[in-house]
Scaffold this motif. Structure first.
Motif: not given
Length: 262
Positions: A51-58, A78-82, A170-172, A233-238
């Motif tokens: 959900c939301g942004r993952i920092r630097d996509g990592r 925002h994930g890949t399923a959309r 960075d919006h995170l 969870g929050p953005p960057n929660g992974l």
């Protein structure tokens, strides 16, 4: 089964489910009023497996670093399923069950199941992510675009959060929590008792967004629509608050929207 649009009806409520367009709810009409912004990218789309942004996509899974495409540079969002086509498992007058198998660029095998259930005064969305293979961190959320205006006064958003995640340049989230601040927002809030947000279109309709999860992002910086996004969870929660999907434990979440005419 196919991935053609599905229409659910209950009383004067009607929902359009679009498996072929990212598994999104394309429309929610109550007494002829369309509550969701229309368009290919709008409606209400599932945010999964993050959900939301993952920092630097990592993100990390144990010691393994994974790189995702930067679809909102410099981040992945925002994930890949959309972006994929879901399949209809079954559908009736008031309920649809749709599924999506996780594929590249997501690095793990898994299946997402979404159940859309309509009653005369409520819509419930339930999602589960499961795997029979390697465990991985994941998130579940929903990103509805509610029309700011239904032909009368603009919508009012009311909620009482325990905290607001401080947002960096960075919006995170920075990792710090603050007292909730007045809008406009593109911010994540904490509600330990569960998500509870009320949208009121004065003189027309009141809609409550609720769920057992304790995170919600509220976004009201666009002119046409406002977003109230319950998530696990929050953005960057992974990276900051990983929830593992394992062969014996799926990740599950739901949100219910209840409305009444004013």
């Amino acid at each position: 089964m196919s991935n053609e649009d599905i229409t659910l009806t209950a009383g004067d409520a009607e929902v359009t489910v679009r498996p072929g367009n990212g598994g999104r709810v394309g429309g929610l009409r109550v007494g002829g009023l369309e509550l969701l912004r229309q368009g290919e990218k709008f409606g209400c789309f599932p945010m999964v497996p993050w959900c939301g942004r993952i920092r630097d996509g990592r993100f990390l899974n144990g010691a393994t670093v994974h790189q995702l495409p930067l679809n909102s540079p410099p981040h992945a969002i925002h994930g890949t399923a959309r972006d994929g086509a879901w399949r209809t498992a079954r559908a009736s007058e008031r309920e649809a069950v749709i599924t999506y198998d996780l594929v590249d660029p997501w690095p793990y095998a898994g299946r997402v199941t979404q159940v859309v259930t309509l009653t005369e005064d409520a819509l419930t969305l339930t999602m589960a992510v499961e795997t029979y293979d390697d465990s991985f961190p994941a998130q579940i959320g929903w990103h509805p675009w509610f029309n700011r205006n239904l032909g009368g006064d603009d919508v009012r958003i009311d909620f009482s959060a325990a905290w607001q995640e401080e947002r960096g340049e960075d919006h995170l989230p920075t990792g710090r929590r603050t007292d909730p601040k007045p809008g406009p927002w593109d911010d994540c809030f904490g509600m330990p008792g569960g998500v509870d947000v009320t949208l009121t279109w004065p003189g027309q309709l009141e809609l409550k967004v609720a769920g057992r999860e304790e995170w919600v992002v509220v976004y009201d910086e666009q002119e046409a629509a406002v977003c109230v996004e319950p998530q696990t969870g929050p953005p960057n929660g992974l990276n900051t608050l990983p929830r593992l999907v394992t062969p014996i434990e799926p990740l599950e979440a739901s949100t219910t929207w209840t409305w009444r005419r004013l």
